[in-house]
Design a protein around this motif. Sequence first.
Motif, short mmCIF file in Angstrom:
data_model
loop_
_atom_site.label_atom_id
_atom_site.label_comp_id
_atom_site.label_asym_id
_atom_site.label_seq_id
_atom_site.Cartn_x
_atom_site.Cartn_y
_atom_site.Cartn_z
N PHE A 124 0.83 -1.20 0.00
CA PHE A 124 0.00 0.00 0.00
C PHE A 124 0.86 1.25 0.00
CE2 PHE A 124 -2.36 3.37 2.09
CZ PHE A 124 -3.60 3.32 1.45
N ASN A 125 1.90 1.28 0.83
CA ASN A 125 2.80 2.44 0.86
C ASN A 125 3.49 2.64 -0.49
OD1 ASN A 125 2.07 2.50 3.51
ND2 ASN A 125 4.08 2.00 4.33
N LEU A 156 2.45 1.63 -3.53
CA LEU A 156 1.50 2.03 -4.56
C LEU A 156 1.07 3.49 -4.38
CD1 LEU A 156 -0.76 -1.16 -4.73
CD2 LEU A 156 0.90 -0.39 -6.44
N THR A 157 0.78 3.88 -3.15
CA THR A 157 0.40 5.28 -2.92
C THR A 157 1.55 6.23 -3.21
OG1 THR A 157 0.92 4.96 -0.57
CG2 THR A 157 -1.38 4.75 -1.23
N TYR A 184 -9.44 -2.04 -1.23
CA TYR A 184 -7.99 -1.80 -1.23
C TYR A 184 -7.60 -0.96 -2.44
CZ TYR A 184 -3.01 -2.92 -0.65
OH TYR A 184 -1.65 -2.85 -0.47
N SER A 185 -8.14 -1.30 -3.60
CA SER A 185 -7.83 -0.54 -4.82
C SER A 185 -8.36 0.88 -4.73
CB SER A 185 -8.43 -1.25 -6.04
OG SER A 185 -7.96 -2.58 -6.14
N VAL A 216 -6.14 2.98 -2.41
CA VAL A 216 -4.89 3.36 -3.05
C VAL A 216 -5.10 4.52 -4.01
CG1 VAL A 216 -3.13 2.59 -4.68
CG2 VAL A 216 -3.79 1.11 -2.78
N GLN A 224 -6.14 7.81 6.76
CA GLN A 224 -5.93 6.43 6.37
C GLN A 224 -6.11 5.46 7.52
OE1 GLN A 224 -5.76 5.99 3.17
NE2 GLN A 224 -5.94 3.80 3.58
N SER A 250 1.52 -0.67 7.60
CA SER A 250 1.50 0.54 6.78
C SER A 250 2.11 1.73 7.51
CB SER A 250 0.06 0.86 6.36
OG SER A 250 -0.01 2.07 5.66
#
Length: 795
Positions: free
Chosen positions: A337-338, A340-341, A459-460, A463, A474, A519
């Motif tokens: 997640f980190n 991708l963001t 989740y998608s 992001v 978050q 995260s």
Amino acid sequence: MLLNHFQNGIETAKLVWSRLPSSEEAEAEAEEELGRRLNGSGAVESLDYEVIENYAYRVAQAKRSKLFNWYYALLKWLFALLIGVGTAFAAVFINLAVENFSGWKYAITFSIVQHSYFLGFLVYAIFNLVLVLSSVYIVTQFAPAAAGSGIPEIKGYLNGVDTHGILLFRTLIGKVFGSIGSVGGGLALGKEGPLVHTGACIASLLGQGGSKKYHFSSTWLRPFESDRERRDLVTCGCAAGVAAAFRAPVGGVLFALEEVTSWWRSQLMWRVFFTSAIVAVVMRTAMAWCKSGKCGHFGSGGFIIWDISGGQEDYSFRELLPMAIIGIIGGLLGALFNQLTLYITSWRRNYLHKRGSKVKITEVLLISLMTSIISFGLPLLRKCSSCPNSDANPDIECPRPPGTDGNFVNFFCSTDNEYNDLATIFFNTQDDAIRNLFSAKTFHEYSAQSLLTFLVMFYSLAVITFGAAVPAGQFVPGIMIGSTYGRLVGMFVVKYYMKLNVDEGTYALLGAASFLGGSMRMTVSLCVIMVEITNNLKLLPLIMLVLLISKAVGDFFNEGLYEEQAVLRGIPLLESRPKQYMRNMIAKEACKSQQVVSFPRVVKVSEIVSVLRSNKHNGFPVVDHGRRGEELVIGLMLRSHLLVLLHSKKDFQNSPFPCDLRGVTSRHTFSDFVKPISSKGMTIDDIHLTEDDVEMYLDLAPFLNSCPYIVPEDMSLAKVYNLFRQLGLRHIFVVPRPSCVIGMITRKDLLFEDNDNSAAVELQTTSVRPHSADRSVGQNVDLEHPLLDSLLIQQ
């Protein structure tokens, strides 16, 4: 075949991960952007946490009576009280607004879908679009600094970095109303992170006596005239924000200690604890008021209280393995997640958001429309399940009445005795959806297919949404993601460990803790927050286990979410430990490429103006000539103080000789040199001087910091780093190693009392006795200074 699919999935995941930008690449890009900021518009500037001990400061301190000191201490506690009350009221207002907007939305939607699902979707999507449009419009047109969670910026502020705009009054307004629109509009984000920023803004505004621009200002609330004092207030505001968001006062104190602050004192601990306690009292009062049914249309006011104390009472050692697996999953998904963001936010900042506000608004509206389609459309594709037997489960109401909160939503079902498990998650506020996922004694309420579908889609969406031009936290989305896969693991344990008293809600809680740990990389504060919001102390060892595992797994791949975002936004955070290469460098090597610009004690005004226009330095050494003709550093002069002197013109003189210090007190007070916290301060372009003014002279001695921190040139850079960070410095002088020592201070010297003769003897024995040829060294010491007087060479 299943093994082949699994191996192919692993190879695909490795390929996708390898194509994502690493934190080192993002850090390099951020350093370039930071360089442009520091050398350009000056959007990022260091704060003056060091006490500037100039002549005006000493005069102001000497004039302070004991009565003023009592008033000053009392005002600190009063501000702690006001910060707690203000942050709690802001949280109550946001919670009630989000809950009622969501309640109206769901009630209208459920009443329309009884006749037409298509028309119900249109109303649902339009409702979300209007709320989200209000949020993004406020951010883009009124308060740009209100975008995002604000925690990286506040963390930078408490680390000594001032990013303009983050603590303004309009940022506070944008944060409050923007959070209502973005969270009420159903986006995959939360209001808890923005509440931390909201508390910091309230504390900052109180510290500067209000806002002069909007005519909310009071002079008697303005004694906090240094960045050091305002830093303490902002720390109280951060703790209050977490305490208000999660109903977790102790967790708020630990969050401020572990996550956002870089300096901590025992006195500050008391005030932060008091502030969080005030928040807890106000929030408890509001919750009691909401239980009477006065909170509004939907739910219980939106207050986070996920009580699972009636769930699983005990656990077996056989359950530790699936719990450890939850920690590993949380670390992997949190690190992904980190990453991708980081990639998406970098692309937004470099390409998308540079095109103007219209593009930002369009982007957020498209995300809102996509979220509405997914949240409304996916439950239509799921088959409904039969309600549990009411005789065996008398406490369960299935299906729930339309337009209310709770489990078992009847949506697109053929009979009235059925419920849609996916709609149970989507057609709720996030707080109520998490409460449903945490709910105890609801075995098999959710199917594995529904939980997996929700996990992938939410989740998608999280992001994609994180980093958009709206206030976005978050915490709650992370809890929703973690509780979903945690409940999946709990279903597996229930199925294969038939004889154990296992509750799926317990595993949902552990999953939420694992994702947040993987995260955000918090441990102690997050552990206490999870215990406080669930009211189940028996689960504390399990929460600690999954947090340690998820943090260890996440640290293997990248930094925490806030650290990554701070680097991306060009916030130069000083970490708690120096880098390894600093141990092999000395202070002289770190500053060898610098061109230090210094001033003499009495300097011509034209020279000051020329230096200020030709460089961007914020601190200048002031040198004078000693009796032997050598140059001596007599202090540090700040750029902001020079601008104040040039603007006032009160201290200009015709002669190039030192002035009389006694006249300075009548012309200036210490508050004249205070930089407003909500302003960029004065610039050289704001100064207007005549031709006669630039030919005048200015004596800098009364206004410089005569006691700057100094290190020898051969001190290791790691040691300089620790000194710089632990003291919260902005400048530090590197000088040649001194040729002599005039004394040595020990612990007993610092505990010296005038009436303790034994201490005086000890002080004298630690003094260095030079040879007779070096007696002149002690003659230049100011005999009126009590500390230096105790360090005079004894003969």
